[in-house]
Design an enzyme around this catalytic site. Sequence first.
Site, mmCIF file in Angstrom:
data_model
loop_
_atom_site.group_PDB
_atom_site.id
_atom_site.type_symbol
_atom_site.label_atom_id
_atom_site.label_comp_id
_atom_site.label_asym_id
_atom_site.label_seq_id
_atom_site.Cartn_x
_atom_site.Cartn_y
_atom_site.Cartn_z
ATOM 1 C CG HIS A 118 34.684 40.035 46.038
ATOM 2 N ND1 HIS A 118 34.913 38.765 45.594
ATOM 3 C CD2 HIS A 118 34.800 40.839 44.951
ATOM 4 C CE1 HIS A 118 35.168 38.795 44.294
ATOM 5 N NE2 HIS A 118 35.095 40.046 43.870
ATOM 6 C CD GLN A 198 38.849 48.081 45.481
ATOM 7 O OE1 GLN A 198 38.542 47.184 44.698
ATOM 8 N NE2 GLN A 198 39.599 49.108 45.105
ATOM 9 C CE LYS A 221 40.451 44.890 43.708
ATOM 10 N NZ LYS A 221 38.979 44.784 43.699
#
Length: 403
Positions: A118, A198, A221
């Site tokens: 990312h 993630q 998240k």
Amino acid sequence: MDNQKIRVDFPMLIKHPDFIYFDNAATTQKPKSVIDALTNYYENDNFNVHRSVYSAAERTTQIFEACREKVIQFINAKENKSIIFTAGTTQSINQVANGYYKYNLKKDDEIVVSIAEHHSNLLPWQNIAKQNGSKLKYIDINEDGTLNLESAKKVINTKTKLLAITAVSNVLGTINNLKALINIAHQKNVDVLIDAAQAAPEIKIDIQELKPEWMAFSGHKMLAPTGIGILYGRKDLLEKMHPTQLGGEMIEHVDKNNFKTKDIPYRLEAGTPNIEGVIGLSTAIDYLQSLGMNNIEKYCKALGQYLYDQLTKIDGVTVYGPEKRQTGIVSFSIDNIHPHDAATYLDFNNIAVRAGQHCAEPLTNKLGVNATLRASMYFYNNKDECDKLIHKIIEMRSFFNGA
Ligand code: PMP
């Protein structure tokens, strides 16, 4: 896990029963318990921390510090001084780059990342490499999108000072073999930073087992509010880290020309912290642990596999990443339909997916495309929703192509 029972815990899902939310890698929905914790904070505990002697503020300070303990336990870290509250993964990684490696990398030292990072775990390192005259090297991926461990072994060498790597790709949904990577790095005395943005929502990460030097993740998240994140750092490294923010709350003593800072973690948490964010994160961790991280991982992986299997049956659909799915993230493209047109068509049908490069442009380039569609699913999604997406993709193909 009882999906229907779980969905009741999420007000957004209940209030919008026809809306299919498949953009969980952008941010997750919040359970009622987290929303209630924020309301409770504002109704009963809204006092600043670490500064006042009156009992209400003392109580809030205790609640705040208990949340730090919760995070320690969530990632099985040893030291409470190793947990720094930040605004999110991006701020955590920038803090490590600008507060530590800026002062510890020399010309020709090397930083290793993967091609699947990312931008948050790439741009800070590009920047530091330029400033310090260090080199940025890349670990490649295999044909199927999994990380190439042979490439890691070749790229990491005696000049490498840091391996900064994601635990889970936010595009391909692959889980990197952290144990093997950390082993390769530590054998050569290379520090490791894990981007767990993630991973934290979906898989259990055990700091004492993996022993990375650094780890970063974001609350939003994993069911918590936006604007709260975690930086884990090995205590001795955090003690050497330079604060990148200066101001109140971090100091022991100030005179007209100088200041002396407090010990970690406070030295690295200047200003009033995101108190409600911290409380929200702690409540989110309670919720995740009540389901069990192993159950969440298993459920998301099975759902990812289900969607992958259905998508690959459709002519003209290309799915990226391995056949054997590892998480609930599935990126794909549809022949002759631009991902943004496809996402707009799905939006007209109440389905939210992401189209674009997902903040991982070097990876999109590597895949040989301009953009992809991404369905990122979480434990409150289900097969019914996957079937509706599949149905709409088939319908869309005939709408655009007359197929
Ligand atoms: N790394 C990865 C792998 C991510 O998925 C994300 C968020 N999409 C980030 C870093 C950045 O997180 P944030 O925007 O919360 O700082």
